[in-house]
Motif scaffolding. Structure first.
Motif, short mmCIF file in Angstrom:
data_model
loop_
_atom_site.label_atom_id
_atom_site.label_comp_id
_atom_site.label_asym_id
_atom_site.label_seq_id
_atom_site.Cartn_x
_atom_site.Cartn_y
_atom_site.Cartn_z
N TYR A 157 -7.72 4.27 2.99
CA TYR A 157 -6.30 4.48 2.65
C TYR A 157 -5.40 4.46 3.88
O TYR A 157 -4.31 5.03 3.88
CB TYR A 157 -6.15 5.80 1.89
N LYS A 194 -1.83 3.25 3.27
CA LYS A 194 -1.03 4.25 2.55
C LYS A 194 -0.63 5.40 3.49
O LYS A 194 0.48 5.92 3.40
CB LYS A 194 -1.80 4.81 1.36
N SER A 215 6.68 16.37 -3.79
CA SER A 215 6.79 15.29 -4.78
C SER A 215 6.71 13.93 -4.10
O SER A 215 6.03 13.01 -4.59
CB SER A 215 8.10 15.44 -5.54
N ARG A 247 3.07 13.32 -3.06
CA ARG A 247 2.17 13.07 -4.20
C ARG A 247 2.34 11.67 -4.78
O ARG A 247 1.41 11.12 -5.37
CB ARG A 247 2.38 14.13 -5.28
N GLU A 248 3.52 11.07 -4.62
CA GLU A 248 3.75 9.71 -5.12
C GLU A 248 2.78 8.70 -4.50
O GLU A 248 2.52 7.65 -5.08
CB GLU A 248 5.19 9.26 -4.84
N GLN A 251 -0.39 9.09 -4.06
CA GLN A 251 -1.66 9.19 -4.77
C GLN A 251 -2.86 8.87 -3.88
O GLN A 251 -3.69 8.02 -4.18
CB GLN A 251 -1.65 8.29 -6.01
N PRO A 253 -6.33 9.79 -2.66
CA PRO A 253 -7.44 10.66 -3.08
C PRO A 253 -7.88 11.60 -1.96
O PRO A 253 -7.98 11.21 -0.80
CB PRO A 253 -8.56 9.66 -3.42
#
Length: 174
Positions: A101, A104, A139, A142-143, A145, A147
């Protein structure tokens, strides 16, 4: 009437003579005490109320931050003792490997920076200063995502706080 404090005298925790001056000022009524947030400690202009309800304005250079125990003198000759409040920070950590990830995570770092939410990476954890409402930051994170990404919170004492300021050194030039 607002007391103006802009003369830095030192830190009463590090200087026994100054600690003694504080006690003398406390006994003579020439003493004020203020509790500010660690975020405010970086500002060049701080408007606050002392523990006795007196309005105080602190003026200092932005290239250093106030620390717990710092002492300033007001224009009226009173000693102002500064205390820092506990610092609540968001802590991000991972319960799974994140190598898959990486993109990300880079994007997450970019978004946090774009919002000007200060971060520090320390001991395999990412600390985020709560510059705005924690739920908004949470928030946004968390967008992504990711893991295994966990969000927690810590209260840090003024003696164990994280210095998110870009000027983390303590020069007292005015």
């Amino acid at each position: 009437m607002t007391e103006l404090a802009q003369t830095y005298l030192g830190n009463s925790i590090e200087d026994a003579n100054l600690a003694e001056q504080i006690e003398q000022a406390r006994n003579s009524g020439r003493f004020l005490e203020v509790c500010i947030s660690q975020t405010d400690s970086y500002k060049g202009r701080i408007y606050a109320h002392t523990t006795s309800g007196v309005t105080v304005g602190i003026v200092k250079s932005r290239n250093w931050s106030l620390r717990d125990g710092d002492v300033l003198e007001t224009e009226q000759g009173q000693l102002l003792l500064v205390h820092l409040q506990q610092q609540k920070v968001m802590v991000l950590y991972f319960t799974e490997p994140v190598s898959d990830y990486a993109i990300k995570l880079v994007h997450l770092g970019h978004v946090l920076g774009n919002h000007h939410w200060p971060i520090i990476v320390q001991d395999r954890q990412l600390y985020v200063e709560l510059a705005i409402d924690a739920q908004v930051i949470e928030s946004t994170i968390r967008e992504f995502q990711i893991p295994g990404l966990q969000i927690d919170y810590e209260l840090r004492s003024p003696f164990d706080h994280l210095d998110f300021s870009p000027q983390a050194h303590h020069h007292h030039d005015q």
